[in-house]
Design a protein around this motif. Structure first.
Motif, PDB file in Angstrom:
ATOM      1  N   TYR A  71     -49.975  15.246 -15.036  1.00 24.79           N
ATOM      2  CA  TYR A  71     -49.453  16.695 -14.757  1.00 24.79           C
ATOM      3  C   TYR A  71     -50.518  17.456 -15.579  1.00 24.79           C
ATOM      4  CZ  TYR A  71     -44.509  15.747 -13.135  1.00 24.79           C
ATOM      5  OH  TYR A  71     -43.559  15.313 -12.464  1.00 24.79           O
ATOM      6  N   ALA A  72     -50.996  17.411 -16.663  1.00 23.80           N
ATOM      7  CA  ALA A  72     -51.872  18.100 -17.449  1.00 23.80           C
ATOM      8  C   ALA A  72     -53.162  18.102 -16.732  1.00 23.80           C
ATOM      9  CB  ALA A  72     -52.102  17.487 -18.782  1.00 23.80           C
ATOM     10  N   LEU A  73     -53.617  17.032 -16.137  1.00 31.21           N
ATOM     11  CA  LEU A  73     -54.795  17.122 -15.228  1.00 31.21           C
ATOM     12  C   LEU A  73     -54.808  17.900 -14.116  1.00 31.21           C
ATOM     13  CD1 LEU A  73     -55.761  13.291 -15.407  1.00 31.21           C
ATOM     14  CD2 LEU A  73     -57.213  15.139 -16.643  1.00 31.21           C
ATOM     15  N   LEU A  74     -53.735  18.050 -13.536  1.00 32.99           N
ATOM     16  CA  LEU A  74     -53.541  18.883 -12.382  1.00 32.99           C
ATOM     17  C   LEU A  74     -53.336  20.224 -12.770  1.00 32.99           C
ATOM     18  CD1 LEU A  74     -52.520  18.985  -9.475  1.00 32.99           C
ATOM     19  CD2 LEU A  74     -50.331  18.721 -10.021  1.00 32.99           C
ATOM     20  N   LEU A  75     -52.464  20.485 -13.712  1.00 39.01           N
ATOM     21  CA  LEU A  75     -52.248  21.829 -14.213  1.00 39.01           C
ATOM     22  C   LEU A  75     -53.408  22.382 -14.987  1.00 39.01           C
ATOM     23  CD1 LEU A  75     -48.519  21.594 -14.622  1.00 39.01           C
ATOM     24  CD2 LEU A  75     -49.613  22.566 -12.551  1.00 39.01           C
TER      25      LEU A  75
ATOM     26  N   GLN B  64     -56.258  22.565 -13.642  1.00 37.89           N
ATOM     27  CA  GLN B  64     -57.406  23.172 -12.718  1.00 37.89           C
ATOM     28  C   GLN B  64     -56.716  24.682 -12.415  1.00 37.89           C
ATOM     29  OE1 GLN B  64     -59.447  20.942 -11.155  1.00 37.89           O
ATOM     30  NE2 GLN B  64     -58.598  19.227 -12.371  1.00 37.89           N
ATOM     31  N   SER B  65     -57.608  25.341 -11.725  1.00 45.44           N
ATOM     32  CA  SER B  65     -57.198  26.768 -11.488  1.00 45.44           C
ATOM     33  C   SER B  65     -56.643  26.728 -10.181  1.00 45.44           C
ATOM     34  CB  SER B  65     -58.482  27.772 -11.458  1.00 45.44           C
ATOM     35  OG  SER B  65     -59.335  27.277 -10.673  1.00 45.44           O
ATOM     36  N   ILE B  66     -55.140  26.549  -9.842  1.00 46.00           N
ATOM     37  CA  ILE B  66     -54.584  26.343  -8.783  1.00 46.00           C
ATOM     38  C   ILE B  66     -53.445  27.347  -8.715  1.00 46.00           C
ATOM     39  CG2 ILE B  66     -55.263  23.865  -8.299  1.00 46.00           C
ATOM     40  CD1 ILE B  66     -52.399  23.211  -9.493  1.00 46.00           C
ATOM     41  N   LYS B  67     -53.058  27.590  -7.470  1.00 51.26           N
ATOM     42  CA  LYS B  67     -51.805  28.474  -7.413  1.00 51.26           C
ATOM     43  C   LYS B  67     -50.443  28.039  -8.070  1.00 51.26           C
ATOM     44  CE  LYS B  67     -53.241  31.033  -3.476  1.00 51.26           C
ATOM     45  NZ  LYS B  67     -53.968  30.325  -2.559  1.00 51.26           N
ATOM     46  N   LEU B  68     -49.330  28.643  -8.598  1.00 48.76           N
ATOM     47  CA  LEU B  68     -48.503  28.341  -9.070  1.00 48.76           C
ATOM     48  C   LEU B  68     -48.509  27.551 -10.441  1.00 48.76           C
ATOM     49  CD1 LEU B  68     -46.650  27.055  -5.892  1.00 48.76           C
ATOM     50  CD2 LEU B  68     -46.208  29.191  -6.909  1.00 48.76           C
TER      51      LEU B  68
ATOM     52  N   ILE C 283     -41.587  25.267 -15.441  1.00 54.46           N
ATOM     53  CA  ILE C 283     -40.396  24.496 -14.856  1.00 54.46           C
ATOM     54  C   ILE C 283     -40.490  23.122 -15.353  1.00 54.46           C
ATOM     55  CG2 ILE C 283     -39.554  23.414 -12.775  1.00 54.46           C
ATOM     56  CD1 ILE C 283     -40.556  26.111 -11.115  1.00 54.46           C
ATOM     57  N   ILE C 284     -41.597  22.581 -15.540  1.00 51.98           N
ATOM     58  CA  ILE C 284     -41.901  21.267 -16.086  1.00 51.98           C
ATOM     59  C   ILE C 284     -40.999  21.445 -17.749  1.00 51.98           C
ATOM     60  CG2 ILE C 284     -43.121  19.570 -16.809  1.00 51.98           C
ATOM     61  CD1 ILE C 284     -45.045  20.067 -14.319  1.00 51.98           C
ATOM     62  N   TYR C 285     -41.557  22.294 -18.318  1.00 47.77           N
ATOM     63  CA  TYR C 285     -41.141  22.325 -19.859  1.00 47.77           C
ATOM     64  C   TYR C 285     -39.805  22.737 -19.908  1.00 47.77           C
ATOM     65  CZ  TYR C 285     -42.047  22.850 -24.634  1.00 47.77           C
ATOM     66  OH  TYR C 285     -42.028  22.504 -26.058  1.00 47.77           O
ATOM     67  N   LEU C 286     -38.989  23.546 -19.238  1.00 43.82           N
ATOM     68  CA  LEU C 286     -37.678  23.957 -19.251  1.00 43.82           C
ATOM     69  C   LEU C 286     -36.847  23.071 -19.699  1.00 43.82           C
ATOM     70  CD1 LEU C 286     -35.810  26.628 -18.925  1.00 43.82           C
ATOM     71  CD2 LEU C 286     -35.527  25.334 -16.748  1.00 43.82           C
TER      72      LEU C 286
ATOM     73  N   LEU D 227     -46.554  22.357  -6.101  1.00 40.12           N
ATOM     74  CA  LEU D 227     -45.225  22.909  -5.757  1.00 40.12           C
ATOM     75  C   LEU D 227     -44.385  21.737  -5.399  1.00 40.12           C
ATOM     76  CD1 LEU D 227     -43.938  25.223  -4.434  1.00 40.12           C
ATOM     77  CD2 LEU D 227     -44.780  24.483  -2.247  1.00 40.12           C
ATOM     78  N   ILE D 228     -44.832  20.730  -4.879  1.00 39.71           N
ATOM     79  CA  ILE D 228     -43.703  19.741  -4.923  1.00 39.71           C
ATOM     80  C   ILE D 228     -43.302  19.128  -5.974  1.00 39.71           C
ATOM     81  CG2 ILE D 228     -43.544  17.172  -4.078  1.00 39.71           C
ATOM     82  CD1 ILE D 228     -45.885  17.880  -1.906  1.00 39.71           C
ATOM     83  N   ILE D 229     -43.984  18.991  -7.028  1.00 37.07           N
ATOM     84  CA  ILE D 229     -43.582  18.645  -8.317  1.00 37.07           C
ATOM     85  C   ILE D 229     -42.710  19.494  -8.997  1.00 37.07           C
ATOM     86  CG2 ILE D 229     -44.327  18.417 -11.008  1.00 37.07           C
ATOM     87  CD1 ILE D 229     -47.063  17.033  -9.646  1.00 37.07           C
ATOM     88  N   ALA D 230     -43.092  21.017  -8.930  1.00 42.52           N
ATOM     89  CA  ALA D 230     -42.077  21.976  -9.481  1.00 42.52           C
ATOM     90  C   ALA D 230     -40.570  21.787  -8.676  1.00 42.52           C
ATOM     91  CB  ALA D 230     -42.547  23.252  -9.117  1.00 42.52           C
TER      92      ALA D 230
END
Lengths: 310, 276
Positions: A108-112, A114-118, A125-128, B17-20
């Motif tokens: 997750y950290a590697l993915l997030l 990156q400068s991606i949308k959302l 949402i993952i942290y909630l 998006l899918i993960i979210a």
């Protein structure tokens, strides 16, 4: 002559003042930590030591009298098949959750990173779930897995398949507990890995790219070694959290069926409150403290050594 | 370079998006369940045609949520307050006056962090019975404070060592009758960032606490939100819609606070977990 004497006097006076302030700055100000110390000694250390004493008795938890039985409870502990079941579950909760939280959290950290949308929204949402009571998180997943009217069985029914009672199946329910615990706390691992990733200088990657290193090699030779401190922290906190697991088990399976999904902490609760076996419960507590201590310290030492090497 | 990057970026965005969405599934189910009228056994994956708020009203009364929310607020408030005051007071000399005794006391606090308080459940329960504090909010406060003091002291001491200038205490003459007032007027305000972290950590942990509460707060009038919810669940296993409504009301305050103060929450909780 006079001035010299004057300077000397002044110096002496100054030294005296200095000595006094230095001395007073050295004073321990013990009264400032006295209240905290008293509370911790009274509510943690004293019960802990008293627990060692109770584990040597056959006390039932409420009567005034009991006998010292020496190490009988301990030998009972080692002969009791339930002990091994419960220790096995506890290790599964501790080590299983740790493994999944770290692998998934790192991905997750590697993915997030990156400068991606959302990106921000997905992180939130993952942290909630982290801030939600684990007991209630267990109930929320209960609505998903419940045999009667659970969301999972709604899908299976709609697809014409037979309903399953996953939470009452001892083959899978311990893994469901690991799953829910991982789902809830993977955000913690993710955040710590994200912080770790952001502290790695971009220069390393640029140099590696100039040398033509593949993405995988960059990950293996730059990211992973420099992430070691984050890995240590994550492993240690996840292991401790998983070995102590209590709330989620209560809300998902209640420890059942029988003792099948019981952890050491729920088992201890059961022994004390439902089976009036306080001496034995205290023995179980001692074993649990030992297991947590040994595993978390060895994890800490093992990964700390890796950090130095890296 | 930019152009070749765009496609994989889009692909990664879709994965995110899918993960979210996957992480939202349990919350979605929670909502559909809570809004369905009693006896509506339609699929949990679809919202009812008519939103029913009856579950919320009924659950609020039946589960005694008002009283238990209030108990939780009181216990959290006083525990966090005491933690901040006692923790910062204790950390100051432990960080700055490194006499032999102080070093020893500090090591003691750190060592205690390794003991999970629950492993001493039996003797702790006995102690609480002996001092006659069963079913009081006070014992919940004291237990929580004792459980999180070592962590608070550890965080405060680290912060004081690394950021508070030593000259300050020399200038302020931290000894004598007015040490307390100087501490709170001069040093304490400088501890604000770490105080915020400790406040968030302790509020989240204590608000969500179940392990202590289930043992010491069994009486109806002192139940916290988690204890109230677990007994409500026990009475309504065949009526999950009601339980879902109760669960939403139980988590709402913390979720709203989190969404408002997200950055502080994540930072605070992360700094608390970095205690290893």
């Amino acid at each position: 002559m006079n001035t010299v004497v004057g300077v000397k006097k002044e110096k002496a006076a100054l030294a005296k003042v200095n000595k006094r302030t230095k001395h007073s700055l050295q004073s321990s100000l013990w009264w400032m930590y006295l209240p905290a110390l008293a509370l911790v000694v009274f509510f943690i250390l004293y019960p802990f030591l008293n627990g060692l004493k109770i584990s040597l008795t056959n006390w039932n938890g409420f009567s005034q009298t009991f006998d010292f039985v020496g190490l009988k409870q301990y030998s009972r502990l080692f002969k009791d098949p339930d002990t091994w079941l419960v220790v096995k579950n506890t290790l599964l909760y501790g080590l299983g959750s740790t493994l999944f939280q770290n692998i998934i959290g790192l991905l997750y950290a590697l993915l997030l990173n990156q400068s991606i949308k959302l990106r921000g929204l997905t992180r939130t949402i993952i942290y909630l779930p982290v801030i939600i009571s684990p007991l209630i998180m267990g109930y929320i997943w209960y609505f998903f897995f419940a045999y009667q009217g659970g969301a999972l069985n709604d899908i299976l029914t709609a697809m014409g398949m037979e309903k399953i009672n996953a939470l009452a199946n001892p083959e899978v329910n311990t893994w469901l507990i690991v799953f829910v615990n991982t789902y809830q706390f993977v955000g913690v691992a993710m955040i710590i890995y994200l912080a770790g990733l952001q502290s790695i200088s971009k220069d390393y990657y640029e140099a590696a790219q100039l040398d033509g290193a593949s993405a995988f090699n960059q990950f293996k030779n730059i990211t992973l070694p420099l992430l070691m401190p984050s890995i240590t922290i994550n492993i240690v906190i996840n292991v401790i959290g998983g070995l102590k697991l209590f709330d989620v088990i209560v809300s998902l399976t209640g420890g059942g069926p029988g003792n099948a999904s019981q952890s050491m902490s729920t088992f201890m609760y059961d022994l004390y409150f439902n089976r009036q076996d306080a001496g034995y419960a205290a023995t179980e507590g001692v074993l649990m403290a030992l297991i947590i201590l040994i595993i978390s310290l060895s994890a800490l030492l093992f990964f700390k050594r890796k950090e130095v090497e890296a | 370079m930019e152009k070749t990057n765009r496609k994989p970026k889009l692909f990664l965005s879709v994965i995110a998006l899918i993960i979210a969405l996957y992480h939202l599934v349990p919350f979605y189910i929670l909502l559909t369940t809570a809004f369905k009228a009693k006896g509506d056994f339609s699929s949990k994956w679809i919202f009812p045609k008519q939103f029913s708020f009856d579950n919320f009203r009924e659950a609020w009364e039946m589960a005694n949520l008002g009283q238990s929310l209030w108990n939780t607020v009181i216990i959290t408030f006083f525990s966090a307050g005491l933690l901040i005051i006692l923790g910062s007071l204790a950390a100051y000399p432990l960080a700055r006056r490194t006499t032999k005794a102080n070093k020893l006391v500090y090591v003691f606090f750190i060592a205690v962090m390794v003991i999970p308080p629950l492993t001493a459940l039996v003797p702790l329960y006995q102690l609480v019975v002996d001092i006659g504090m069963m079913n009081t909010r006070t014992i919940a406060v004291l237990n929580n404070v004792a459980a999180y003091l070592p962590l608070a002291i550890f965080l405060y001491a680290g912060f004081i060592r690394s950021t508070i200038p030593k000259e300050l205490e020399e200038a302020a003459k931290m000894d004598g009758a007015n040490t307390l007032s100087i501490f709170f007027r001069v040093v304490f305000p400088l501890l604000k960032p770490v105080t915020a972290s400790i406040l968030i950590i302790s509020c989240v942990y204590i608000w969500n606490d179940y392990q202590f509460a289930i043992f010491f707060l069994q009486a109806e009038e002192v139940k916290t939100i988690t204890v109230a919810l677990s007994s409500f669940f026990g009475q309504n296993t065949s009526n999950l819609n009601l339980v879902a409504a109760a669960a939403i009301m139980a988590v709402a305050p913390m979720v709203i606070l989190f969404l408002l103060l997200q950055k502080h929450f994540i930072q605070g909780l992360a700094s608390g977990s970095v205690k290893g």
